[in-house]
Design a protein around this motif. Structure first.
Motif, mmCIF file in Angstrom:
data_model
loop_
_atom_site.group_PDB
_atom_site.id
_atom_site.type_symbol
_atom_site.label_atom_id
_atom_site.label_comp_id
_atom_site.label_asym_id
_atom_site.label_seq_id
_atom_site.Cartn_x
_atom_site.Cartn_y
_atom_site.Cartn_z
ATOM 1 N N LEU A 192 3.136 -47.879 37.944
ATOM 2 C CA LEU A 192 2.110 -46.908 38.330
ATOM 3 C C LEU A 192 1.590 -46.122 37.145
ATOM 4 O O LEU A 192 0.728 -45.246 37.293
ATOM 5 C CB LEU A 192 2.692 -45.932 39.355
ATOM 6 N N TYR A 198 -0.433 -46.676 34.915
ATOM 7 C CA TYR A 198 -1.876 -46.718 34.651
ATOM 8 C C TYR A 198 -2.621 -45.634 35.399
ATOM 9 O O TYR A 198 -3.768 -45.298 35.068
ATOM 10 C CB TYR A 198 -2.448 -48.102 34.989
ATOM 11 N N LEU A 199 -2.009 -45.062 36.432
ATOM 12 C CA LEU A 199 -2.692 -44.000 37.194
ATOM 13 C C LEU A 199 -2.595 -42.644 36.496
ATOM 14 O O LEU A 199 -3.446 -41.771 36.684
ATOM 15 C CB LEU A 199 -2.084 -43.882 38.590
ATOM 16 N N GLU A 227 -5.391 -40.376 34.928
ATOM 17 C CA GLU A 227 -6.603 -40.572 35.722
ATOM 18 C C GLU A 227 -6.803 -39.370 36.653
ATOM 19 O O GLU A 227 -5.975 -38.456 36.682
ATOM 20 C CB GLU A 227 -6.461 -41.846 36.584
#
Lengths: 428, 428
Positions: free
Chosen positions: B326, B328-329, B332
């Motif tokens: 996770l 990559y979140l 963001e």
């Protein structure tokens, strides 16, 4: 549920189905039922959904929730991980259930501001434990709790698969957990922990919901003429083949509005395949008579209208009035008016050659709702059998998931490149 | 609004429309625009809707509301008498607006129990003053106030036509009133008192909503290639003719969810005639990617998908996580995720040969929302012109109204007899 498909017969509506056709179809229903019954027995992927009333252990759910007496429950989940739970709590009137089933920052922020975090139970639901929307919201919720001085590990319950990041997290922090059942796609999981945790946490009778489901299980037989679920499924299938590519699902009860949303997922994701599948349209009676009825009566003959109502409900009398034009309402009840409109709408559709089916339940309570969910699932599975499609998968959604992940830097995906190459034709 | 119909072109989707066709269609758009512009100028029935930004006097609304500073507003109205108001307050985040737009006794009772009646403003809306659902609910609300010791005449504002029972009632009790505008069907009345009273009562900037509407008016020109509203309408019309009998309307913002409902009425009641008219389907991004997207990509090629988003919104960062899958979140935002999903979904539809149109507004504020409502109305009116139908009437709903009235003893109506003669074919 009871089904009345009189208004879907060819003798009533030109795009309807004849009794003779249904009798021929019934042989195929019998064979489909054999496959379904064997699938339930063997807990085959997908068919296992219809075994949930016996498989789901309410004690497992109650145990996971021990020690919690929350004022509010927020379910962090999306699609089938939220809709069943929302449907059950709303239908049963379990107040205090909220869902974070989108990643709209405005909505997430609003909800976090509104909730009493110190007395809220966070119910995180994701089979894989990697659903981007769910995990993102959960990370935000967790931080908000910490910032508010609430120990999130003491206010979180997790429903997930046997492995994955959410399972690991639950193990690490010793969080109470429930299991997403094996072999059951999300949209068919309302009668498992996935659909029942919030209702249980808010004091509703989930045992009665499961009993209703078990009655649905009992009602399945090899003939559509003896099985309400199959009667509905078979008529929907026959009408789809006769041009009813839309299925407008219209409960006459506000408490069943989330059920329309649940039905829309069930129908669309299960049956929208191979260029087939009715488009489910969510509507609400009587409200949408003042919005959609014009279209249903005078638009294209490409619709089945499904009308659903409880036979009994708590009622409210309409006070008398001395206004002449309205005096006919005095002495009536709101429920009486709603029922008159239900029947008037049904007849008005028939008079316009628009096939429709009436579904009725005794009243909106835990048992009827459990049975209704079960029977609509069985109806959907029957349509899938008759259509010869793979009811239990949803392969078409993967493309977008990979594209989004690629766009967010979560790996190399060629789908993300297609997004960059979009054809633009702008008018500003 | 800005329109991008690149993904609706025949070069992208087999059921799309070619640039050459659109160029030919543009001549008809030019002639339709002349009729629309003349209708606006002359305040002809229906077309007068597009004159509302200049006709609506916010001072009349503010005057009617003088002395009120309500904690909550409950709009008692149905169809066009409720949806515009709900759309505006929800989009602008004016908290405290409730609607009684159904006659579900359970819902009416629940709302009356929840509302602080002594600080609630009751906003009754019915042009004729005889709408059964609205008047029934109003009689119930009025009695509940009296029972709670609240003087209803001091907490009620009425929006109605020049005559009828509601007008008489307002005169008799000296209630503040607003007027339903002449020549404007309910579903086109959002930019009048019908749509603006609750927002004004809750302190929102209705003047800015009207300014947005006026900008929409300014944007109309004789060519679809220069007018976003006409670009959307013309593409929807062209696609309907190429088989897109469904229009799935998918805002990527929870605050615009009621707008989908408003759009569904606008589209269905205006265009559902003579065997024509797209069936509007309400959906919500990103939520319905986990519900409807499978169908939109892999089902029948009978859909236009309309994707709507604001370009800017208040955002919420996603906290970092040490979970590898996770990570990559982290860094963001929820809004960034939502935008990635918007673009991924749009591209995924195109990749599946499913035509779609992107609508964008700068942000969700009073002005953009006013302009958006205006432009969607203009788009709808254009489709009606191109289809050669009567956009502004809804004759098909009368049958059911007469039947219901007959069933309730409000007169002799042959439709009521048809209800009694229903064909039954029950499976229980």
């Amino acid at each position: 549920m009871d089904v009345d498909f009189g208004n879907a017969l060819a003798s009533v509506a030109v795009t309807g189905v004849s009794e003779a056709s249904l009798e021929r179809l019934d042989r195929r229903v019998g064979r489909a039922h054999e496959r379904i019954a064997a699938g339930i027995e063997d807990r085959t992927f997908g068919y296992a959904s219809l075994a949930l009333p016996e498989e789901t252990d309410p004690t497992e759910i109650r145990t996971a929730l021990e020690g919690f007496d929350p004022e509010a429950v927020v379910t962090v989940g999306i699609g089938g991980s939220a809709l069943g739970a929302k449907t059950v709590t709303e239908a049963l009137g379990c107040a205090g259930h909220h869902t974070l089933d989108n990643v709209d920052p405005v909505e997430t922020a609003r909800l976090l501001e509104e909730l009493p975090l110190e007395s809220t139970l966070v119910n995180v639901v994701s089979r894989s434990g990697t659903t981007a929307e769910t995990l993102s919201n959960f990370l935000v919720v967790r931080e908000a709790m910490t910032e508010a001085g609430v120990e999130w590990t003491e206010r979180t319950v997790v429903t997930t698969g046997d492995s994955g990041p959410l399972r690991d997290l639950a193990d690490r922090h010793d969080l109470p957990t429930c299991s997403v059942p094996e072999g059951v796609p999300g949209r068919f999981s309302a009668l498992s922990a996935v659909g029942l945790v919030p209702a249980a946490a808010l004091g509703c009778d989930i045992e009665a919901v499961l009993e209703g489901g078990a009655e649905g299980r009992q009602s399945l037989s090899p003939s559509l003429f003896e099985t309400p679920a199959y009667a509905y499924g078979a008529v929907a299938y026959a009408l789809e083949n006769r041009g009813a590519t839309t299925n407008a699902f219209v409960p006459y009860a506000e408490a069943l509005e989330p059920l329309s949303e649940w039905f829309a997922q069930l129908w669309a994701e299960s049956l929208g395949k191979d260029g087939l599948g009715q488009t489910p349209v969510r509507a609400l009676g009587a409200t949408d008579q003042h919005s959609q009825l014009q279209l249903y009566r005078a638009g294209r003959k490409d619709k089945l209208v499904t009308l659903l109502r409880p036979r009994e409900r708590e009622d409210v009398p309409i006070p008398d009035t001395d206004v002449d034009e309205l005096s006919y309402l005095g002495g009536e009840t709101l429920g009486g008016l709603l029922d008159a409109e239900f029947e008037a709408t049904e007849a008005s559709l028939a008079a316009a050659d628009q096939p429709n089916v009436r579904l009725e339940i005794d009243r909106i309570d835990a048992e009827s709702v459990g049975q209704l969910l079960y029977e609509l699932e069985a109806a959907c599975i029957l349509v899938g059998e008759l259509s010869g499609i793979e009811t239990f998968t949803q392969p078409a959604v993967e493309w977008g998931k990979r594209a989004a992940r690629g766009l967010l830097g979560g790996g190399e995906f060629e789908e993300a490149e297609a997004v960059e190459g979009k054809t633009s034709r702008r008018v500003e």
